[in-house]
Design a protein around this motif. Structure first.
Motif, PDB file in Angstrom:
ATOM      1  N   MET A   1       0.845  -1.188   0.000  1.00 44.71           N
ATOM      2  CA  MET A   1       0.000   0.000   0.000  1.00 44.71           C
ATOM      3  C   MET A   1       0.886   1.247   0.000  1.00 44.71           C
ATOM      4  O   MET A   1       1.893   1.306   0.679  1.00 44.71           O
ATOM      5  CB  MET A   1      -0.913  -0.006   1.220  1.00 44.71           C
ATOM      6  CG  MET A   1      -1.809   1.186   1.281  1.00 44.71           C
ATOM      7  SD  MET A   1      -3.158   0.869   2.405  1.00 44.71           S
ATOM      8  CE  MET A   1      -3.917   2.450   2.364  1.00 44.71           C
ATOM      9  N   SER A   2       0.485   2.258  -0.732  1.00 47.10           N
ATOM     10  CA  SER A   2       1.240   3.512  -0.838  1.00 47.10           C
ATOM     11  C   SER A   2       1.094   4.333   0.431  1.00 47.10           C
ATOM     12  O   SER A   2       0.135   4.192   1.184  1.00 47.10           O
ATOM     13  CB  SER A   2       0.719   4.327  -2.020  1.00 47.10           C
ATOM     14  OG  SER A   2       0.854   3.613  -3.207  1.00 47.10           O
TER      15      SER A   2
ATOM     16  N   ASP B   1       2.393   9.215  -9.178  1.00 40.58           N
ATOM     17  CA  ASP B   1       3.119   8.011  -9.558  1.00 40.58           C
ATOM     18  C   ASP B   1       3.513   8.022 -11.030  1.00 40.58           C
ATOM     19  O   ASP B   1       4.545   7.467 -11.394  1.00 40.58           O
ATOM     20  CB  ASP B   1       2.302   6.761  -9.233  1.00 40.58           C
ATOM     21  CG  ASP B   1       2.092   6.587  -7.726  1.00 40.58           C
ATOM     22  OD1 ASP B   1       2.814   7.233  -6.941  1.00 40.58           O
ATOM     23  OD2 ASP B   1       1.187   5.824  -7.344  1.00 40.58           O
TER      24      ASP B   1
ATOM     25  N   PRO C   1     -11.888   9.367  -1.563  1.00 38.20           N
ATOM     26  CA  PRO C   1     -10.927   8.349  -2.026  1.00 38.20           C
ATOM     27  C   PRO C   1     -10.698   8.422  -3.539  1.00 38.20           C
ATOM     28  O   PRO C   1      -9.579   8.182  -4.007  1.00 38.20           O
ATOM     29  CB  PRO C   1     -11.581   7.026  -1.640  1.00 38.20           C
ATOM     30  CG  PRO C   1     -12.528   7.372  -0.533  1.00 38.20           C
ATOM     31  CD  PRO C   1     -12.983   8.777  -0.796  1.00 38.20           C
ATOM     32  N   GLU C   2     -11.725   8.787  -4.296  1.00 38.40           N
ATOM     33  CA  GLU C   2     -11.580   8.892  -5.752  1.00 38.40           C
ATOM     34  C   GLU C   2     -10.598  10.007  -6.120  1.00 38.40           C
ATOM     35  O   GLU C   2      -9.738   9.819  -6.982  1.00 38.40           O
ATOM     36  CB  GLU C   2     -12.939   9.148  -6.425  1.00 38.40           C
ATOM     37  CG  GLU C   2     -13.936   8.026  -6.294  1.00 38.40           C
ATOM     38  CD  GLU C   2     -14.668   8.011  -4.946  1.00 38.40           C
ATOM     39  OE1 GLU C   2     -15.208   6.950  -4.592  1.00 38.40           O
ATOM     40  OE2 GLU C   2     -14.669   9.033  -4.240  1.00 38.40           O
TER      41      GLU C   2
ATOM     42  N   ARG D   1      -2.868  10.359  -6.702  1.00 36.99           N
ATOM     43  CA  ARG D   1      -1.818   9.348  -6.651  1.00 36.99           C
ATOM     44  C   ARG D   1      -1.385   8.941  -8.064  1.00 36.99           C
ATOM     45  O   ARG D   1      -0.206   8.741  -8.340  1.00 36.99           O
ATOM     46  CB  ARG D   1      -2.290   8.133  -5.863  1.00 36.99           C
ATOM     47  CG  ARG D   1      -1.162   7.216  -5.469  1.00 36.99           C
ATOM     48  CD  ARG D   1      -1.628   6.110  -4.548  1.00 36.99           C
ATOM     49  NE  ARG D   1      -2.279   6.560  -3.335  1.00 36.99           N
ATOM     50  CZ  ARG D   1      -1.657   7.063  -2.276  1.00 36.99           C
ATOM     51  NH1 ARG D   1      -0.360   7.223  -2.308  1.00 36.99           N
ATOM     52  NH2 ARG D   1      -2.325   7.409  -1.201  1.00 36.99           N
ATOM     53  N   GLY D   2      -2.343   8.884  -8.984  1.00 42.67           N
ATOM     54  CA  GLY D   2      -2.020   8.569 -10.377  1.00 42.67           C
ATOM     55  C   GLY D   2      -1.136   9.637 -11.011  1.00 42.67           C
ATOM     56  O   GLY D   2      -0.186   9.322 -11.728  1.00 42.67           O
TER      57      GLY D   2
ATOM     58  N   GLN E   1      -8.271  11.248  -4.177  1.00 43.37           N
ATOM     59  CA  GLN E   1      -6.947  10.832  -3.709  1.00 43.37           C
ATOM     60  C   GLN E   1      -6.311   9.867  -4.713  1.00 43.37           C
ATOM     61  O   GLN E   1      -5.106   9.935  -4.964  1.00 43.37           O
ATOM     62  CB  GLN E   1      -7.038  10.185  -2.328  1.00 43.37           C
ATOM     63  CG  GLN E   1      -7.356  11.173  -1.229  1.00 43.37           C
ATOM     64  CD  GLN E   1      -7.364  10.533   0.132  1.00 43.37           C
ATOM     65  OE1 GLN E   1      -6.494   9.721   0.449  1.00 43.37           O
ATOM     66  NE2 GLN E   1      -8.334  10.894   0.955  1.00 43.37           N
ATOM     67  N   GLN E   2      -7.117   8.979  -5.299  1.00 41.86           N
ATOM     68  CA  GLN E   2      -6.607   8.031  -6.281  1.00 41.86           C
ATOM     69  C   GLN E   2      -6.136   8.759  -7.543  1.00 41.86           C
ATOM     70  O   GLN E   2      -5.099   8.427  -8.115  1.00 41.86           O
ATOM     71  CB  GLN E   2      -7.679   6.992  -6.626  1.00 41.86           C
ATOM     72  CG  GLN E   2      -7.158   5.813  -7.383  1.00 41.86           C
ATOM     73  CD  GLN E   2      -6.084   5.053  -6.610  1.00 41.86           C
ATOM     74  OE1 GLN E   2      -6.114   4.961  -5.398  1.00 41.86           O
ATOM     75  NE2 GLN E   2      -5.098   4.548  -7.324  1.00 41.86           N
ATOM     76  N   GLN E   3      -6.903   9.765  -7.969  1.00 46.11           N
ATOM     77  CA  GLN E   3      -6.488  10.570  -9.126  1.00 46.11           C
ATOM     78  C   GLN E   3      -5.160  11.275  -8.841  1.00 46.11           C
ATOM     79  O   GLN E   3      -4.266  11.306  -9.691  1.00 46.11           O
ATOM     80  CB  GLN E   3      -7.551  11.613  -9.468  1.00 46.11           C
ATOM     81  CG  GLN E   3      -8.771  11.065 -10.135  1.00 46.11           C
ATOM     82  CD  GLN E   3      -9.787  12.170 -10.413  1.00 46.11           C
ATOM     83  OE1 GLN E   3      -9.823  13.195  -9.731  1.00 46.11           O
ATOM     84  NE2 GLN E   3     -10.622  11.951 -11.411  1.00 46.11           N
TER      85      GLN E   3
END
Length: 176
Positions: free
Chosen positions: A1-2, A24, A13-14, A20-21, A16-18
């Motif tokens: 997990m990151s 990364d 969370p959506e 993180r994309g 945050q995922q964007q």
């Protein structure tokens, strides 16, 4: 997990995922630079004072003048804050004198104007509203309609810096 994105912990969370994309994939810095290509150019405390006082005059004429606005190199590290507003009351003779000042983290000396305005508006709003409640954020949006978007972008920039990446803007980026 990151590792968690501490500056985005209150976001969905959506989102945050964007974020993180972007991080990364190495696309965050180019995205921020495309949205904000130049730093603001306010290199000293007097230029910063004039800019923030202009915002106060435009949006909050009824509030008293600021006594001081400055960049503070210890602010981000010590208080974990981007900006700080203070009201100090002192007794001078038989009078009570109040001093109002705003300190902005020196990491934003080379940031884009939009980020500087977002922090300044946030601290100015505290002159009228002490708590981070609905009235506070309404006032921030009144002064800066895209306040929430800029706050998100600023948080993304802080994550970029926290990950050990270099600052994106520098005084040398200013137009001649």
């Amino acid at each position: 997990m990151s590792a968690p994105l501490k500056y985005l912990s209150a976001y969905s969370p959506e989102l945050q995922q964007q974020a993180r994309g972007l991080l990364d994939g190495g696309r965050l810095a180019p995205w921020l630079l495309a949205r904000h290509p130049q730093p603001h150019g306010k290199r000293n405390d007097s230029a910063l004072y004039a800019h923030v006082e202009g915002l106060r005059q435009t949006h909050m004429r009824q509030t008293p003048r600021l006594d001081r606005v400055c960049f503070d190199s210890k602010l981000h590290v010590v208080q974990h804050a981007l900006g700080l507003h203070t009201r100090v009351s002192r007794v001078q003779g038989n009078k009570l004198k109040a001093a109002r000042e705003i300190r902005i983290g020196s990491v934003f000396r080379d940031a884009p104007l939009a980020f500087l305005d977002m922090i300044a508006v946030h601290e100015l709003a505290h002159l009228r509203e002490r708590e981070h409640d609905k009235a506070f954020y309404r006032l921030c949006q009144h002064m800066l309609p895209d306040y929430h978007q800029l706050e998100l972008e600023l948080r993304l920039y802080l994550i970029h810096l926290e990950r050990g990446r270099e600052r994106l803007w520098a005084a040398s980026d200013l137009p001649a």
